[in-house]
Design an enzyme around this catalytic site. Structure first.
Site, PDB file in Angstrom:
ATOM      1  N   GLN A  59      -0.082 -34.017 -34.898  1.00  8.92           N
ATOM      2  CA  GLN A  59      -1.441 -33.909 -34.376  1.00  8.92           C
ATOM      3  C   GLN A  59      -1.440 -33.962 -32.852  1.00  8.92           C
ATOM      4  O   GLN A  59      -0.765 -34.798 -32.247  1.00  8.92           O
ATOM      5  CB  GLN A  59      -2.316 -35.041 -34.922  1.00  8.92           C
ATOM      6  CG  GLN A  59      -2.515 -35.022 -36.422  1.00  8.92           C
ATOM      7  CD  GLN A  59      -3.476 -33.932 -36.878  1.00  8.92           C
ATOM      8  OE1 GLN A  59      -4.096 -33.244 -36.071  1.00  8.92           O
ATOM      9  NE2 GLN A  59      -3.608 -33.773 -38.183  1.00  8.92           N
ATOM     10  N   TYR A  88       2.570 -31.386 -47.847  1.00  6.41           N
ATOM     11  CA  TYR A  88       2.462 -30.836 -46.486  1.00  6.41           C
ATOM     12  C   TYR A  88       2.720 -31.963 -45.482  1.00  6.41           C
ATOM     13  O   TYR A  88       1.955 -32.182 -44.547  1.00  6.41           O
ATOM     14  CB  TYR A  88       1.093 -30.195 -46.261  1.00  6.41           C
ATOM     15  CG  TYR A  88       0.663 -29.288 -47.391  1.00  6.41           C
ATOM     16  CD1 TYR A  88       1.065 -27.952 -47.442  1.00  6.41           C
ATOM     17  CD2 TYR A  88      -0.132 -29.760 -48.439  1.00  6.41           C
ATOM     18  CE1 TYR A  88       0.672 -27.115 -48.481  1.00  6.41           C
ATOM     19  CE2 TYR A  88      -0.521 -28.934 -49.480  1.00  6.41           C
ATOM     20  CZ  TYR A  88      -0.112 -27.620 -49.504  1.00  6.41           C
ATOM     21  OH  TYR A  88      -0.495 -26.796 -50.544  1.00  6.41           O
ATOM     22  N   GLU A 109       7.335 -30.306 -47.557  1.00  7.78           N
ATOM     23  CA  GLU A 109       6.888 -29.543 -46.393  1.00  7.78           C
ATOM     24  C   GLU A 109       7.610 -28.198 -46.363  1.00  7.78           C
ATOM     25  O   GLU A 109       8.794 -28.117 -46.700  1.00  7.78           O
ATOM     26  CB  GLU A 109       7.167 -30.321 -45.106  1.00  7.78           C
ATOM     27  CG  GLU A 109       7.098 -29.553 -43.817  1.00  7.78           C
ATOM     28  CD  GLU A 109       5.709 -28.991 -43.532  1.00  7.78           C
ATOM     29  OE1 GLU A 109       5.640 -27.839 -43.069  1.00  7.78           O
ATOM     30  OE2 GLU A 109       4.715 -29.693 -43.773  1.00  7.78           O
ATOM     31  N   ASP A 158      -2.386 -32.815 -47.067  1.00 14.07           N
ATOM     32  CA  ASP A 158      -2.891 -32.446 -45.740  1.00 14.07           C
ATOM     33  C   ASP A 158      -2.455 -31.014 -45.442  1.00 14.07           C
ATOM     34  O   ASP A 158      -1.575 -30.775 -44.608  1.00 14.07           O
ATOM     35  CB  ASP A 158      -2.339 -33.426 -44.693  1.00 14.07           C
ATOM     36  CG  ASP A 158      -2.940 -33.205 -43.310  1.00 14.07           C
ATOM     37  OD1 ASP A 158      -3.848 -32.370 -43.169  1.00 14.07           O
ATOM     38  OD2 ASP A 158      -2.474 -33.875 -42.367  1.00 14.07           O
ATOM     39  N   CYS A 185      -8.273 -29.968 -42.010  1.00 14.70           N
ATOM     40  CA  CYS A 185      -8.794 -29.517 -40.725  1.00 14.70           C
ATOM     41  C   CYS A 185      -9.764 -28.361 -40.905  1.00 14.70           C
ATOM     42  O   CYS A 185     -10.248 -27.785 -39.924  1.00 14.70           O
ATOM     43  CB  CYS A 185      -7.650 -29.110 -39.797  1.00 14.70           C
ATOM     44  SG  CYS A 185      -6.625 -27.771 -40.448  1.00 14.70           S
TER      45      CYS A 185
END
Length: 228
Positions: A59, A88, A109, A158, A185
């Site tokens: 982030q 993720y 991931e 996420d 997001c």
């Protein structure tokens, strides 16, 4: 070029670059050269240290990232006997952030470089109950994978702005973890995925986090609980 701009930007401690000879803008599979610095950044969240290389996701707003992960951990309310799947996982930030509360955390991931960082970060922080795997989520999260590592009690997901692949949503419905904490997001794709998950899950808590001040974008955390 770097020699020319360096006097004006001498406050920058890390300079990395990629020479892309392909006819597209993808570069994660290309070598990264370091012009100045160590070739990675170091971030601190609570008592955890994270090494982040250019190919890895982290982030951009570190202070709000801490708030985001604290909310995620609070929503998950993980118990010592529980297995957590962190989908993720990126550089393993959330996985490592909640590992102390869990029996084990399984992180998945797509970007292999991020998984290398996740494993290194686990070693750096002396955390030994995390296991990280690289590959396409819909191809890794199979019934065989779940049988091998154990059914998740808690799933933290996420995904990127595109949300979760329908096959991943279907696998979550099949697995029936007691709780899913969905960090997003993109509220639109989050709402789309939650609508599919509502076949078996109820949304009980929602908390937006202003990761991108003075823009319309937020990160949104939703807690989904399995219907009885």
């Amino acid at each position: 070029l770097f020699d020319a701009v360096m006097p004006e930007l001498n406050m920058v401690s890390e300079w990395c670059y990629v020479i892309n000879t392909k006819a597209n803008d993808t570069w994660s599979d290309l070598p990264v050269e370091t012009y100045k610095g160590q070739g990675h950044l170091i971030e601190q969240l609570e008592d955890l240290t994270f090494t982040i290389r250019p190919q890895s996701f982290f982030q951009t707003n570190t202070k709000q990232a801490l708030a985001l992960y604290q909310i995620t951990r609070d929503f998950a309310n993980i118990q010592q006997h529980e297995t957590v799947y962190d989908l993720y996982t990126g550089t393993g930030t959330i996985a490592l952030f909640v590992a102390k509360q869990a029996k084990q955390v399984i992180g998945i991931e797509y970007v292999e470089a991020a998984i290398i960082d996740a494993k290194n970060n686990a070693q750096l922080n002396q955390i030994d109950n995390t296991h990280f795997y690289a590959g396409d989520m819909k191809d890794i999260l199979t019934p065989e994978f779940i049988a091998q590592h154990g059914k998740a009690d808690v799933v933290i997901t996420d995904p990127p702005r595109a949300g979760m692949h329908p096959d991943v949503v279907a696998r979550l419905l099949e697995m029936e973890a007691e709780k899913i904490v969905y960090v997003s997001c993109n509220a639109a794709t989050q709402a789309r995925d939650i609508a599919l998950l509502q076949e078996k899950y109820t949304v009980t808590r929602i908390r937006p986090v202003d990761m991108f001040p003075q823009t319309q974008h937020v990160e949104n955390v939703a807690l989904l609980v399995l219907k009885k």
